[in-house]
Design a protein around this motif. Structure first.
Motif, short mmCIF file in Angstrom:
data_model
loop_
_atom_site.label_atom_id
_atom_site.label_comp_id
_atom_site.label_asym_id
_atom_site.label_seq_id
_atom_site.Cartn_x
_atom_site.Cartn_y
_atom_site.Cartn_z
N LEU A 129 26.21 15.25 -71.33
CA LEU A 129 27.70 15.14 -71.04
C LEU A 129 28.32 14.23 -70.00
N TYR A 130 27.53 14.04 -68.89
CA TYR A 130 27.66 13.75 -67.58
C TYR A 130 26.75 12.46 -67.22
N PHE A 131 27.24 11.60 -66.24
CA PHE A 131 26.21 10.99 -65.55
C PHE A 131 27.01 10.19 -64.26
N VAL A 132 26.19 10.01 -63.34
CA VAL A 132 26.64 9.43 -62.12
C VAL A 132 25.62 8.25 -61.68
N SER A 133 26.35 7.25 -61.24
CA SER A 133 25.30 6.08 -60.69
C SER A 133 25.31 6.72 -59.18
N GLY A 134 23.97 6.71 -58.80
CA GLY A 134 23.75 7.24 -57.18
C GLY A 134 23.63 5.94 -56.50
N ASP A 135 23.73 6.15 -55.42
CA ASP A 135 23.79 5.39 -54.18
C ASP A 135 22.35 4.85 -54.04
#
Length: 169
Positions: free
Chosen positions: A142-148
């Motif tokens: 349900l979620y995603f984040v593009s990390g550093d």
């Protein structure tokens, strides 16, 4: 968002109308050749909705693998009547109005405050993003984040997502 991204050879006497016609013809041929219209239908999307979603996906992540997984997330969110929460949409909306972007920017394009798809595409898209909409990855994220670190991290719960944000951003 409607001009199909391709390199077109033009003659000096070609008109804008002929370029647009060629672009639309090429776009339709690609949709047919790759059976994308069937895929859109399986996802309960019209071609216009699929183009809109593809434009968001393309702005959110860079790799084709991530596009397919993010498509899975956005399609699940749409089906579950959950906001897309795509940052690219409030950036687009603010830019269109010459304003400073913020997550609560008042616009029908801002999927951080509005459920469903925005009124139309927020950018151009490529065939891979359209394919991701027609043929999303499997999963129940349900979620995603593009990390550093340049990697996209996925989560099934808000708690897991918040941990990913703290760890990778």
């Amino acid at each position: 968002g409607y001009i199909f991204p391709e390199t077109y050879q033009l003659n000096g006497d070609d008109t804008l109308r002929s370029l647009i016609t060629r672009s639309m013809d090429e776009f339709y041929a690609q949709l047919q050749e790759k059976n994308l219209l069937e895929g859109f239908e399986k996802q309960n999307l019209t071609p216009f909705q699929a183009m809109t979603l593809a434009s968001i996906i393309q702005k959110e992540v860079a790799s084709e693998k991530d596009e397919k997984q993010v498509s899975q997330i956005f399609l699940k969110r749409l089906a579950d009547d959950i906001r897309l929460d795509a940052d690219s949409t409030f950036f687009f909306a603010a830019k269109q109005q010459g304003k400073t972007p913020s997550v609560d920017f008042d616009s029908s394009y801002n999927t951080r405050v509005n459920k469903g798809l925005p009124p139309g595409p927020i950018s151009n898209f490529n065939i891979a993003a359209l394919d991701a909409v027609a043929n999303p990855a499997s999963g129940d994220y349900l979620y995603f984040v593009s990390g550093d670190d340049g990697t996209t991290h996925y989560a099934r719960s808000l708690e897991e997502h918040e941990k990913n944000v703290r760890k990778y951003c």
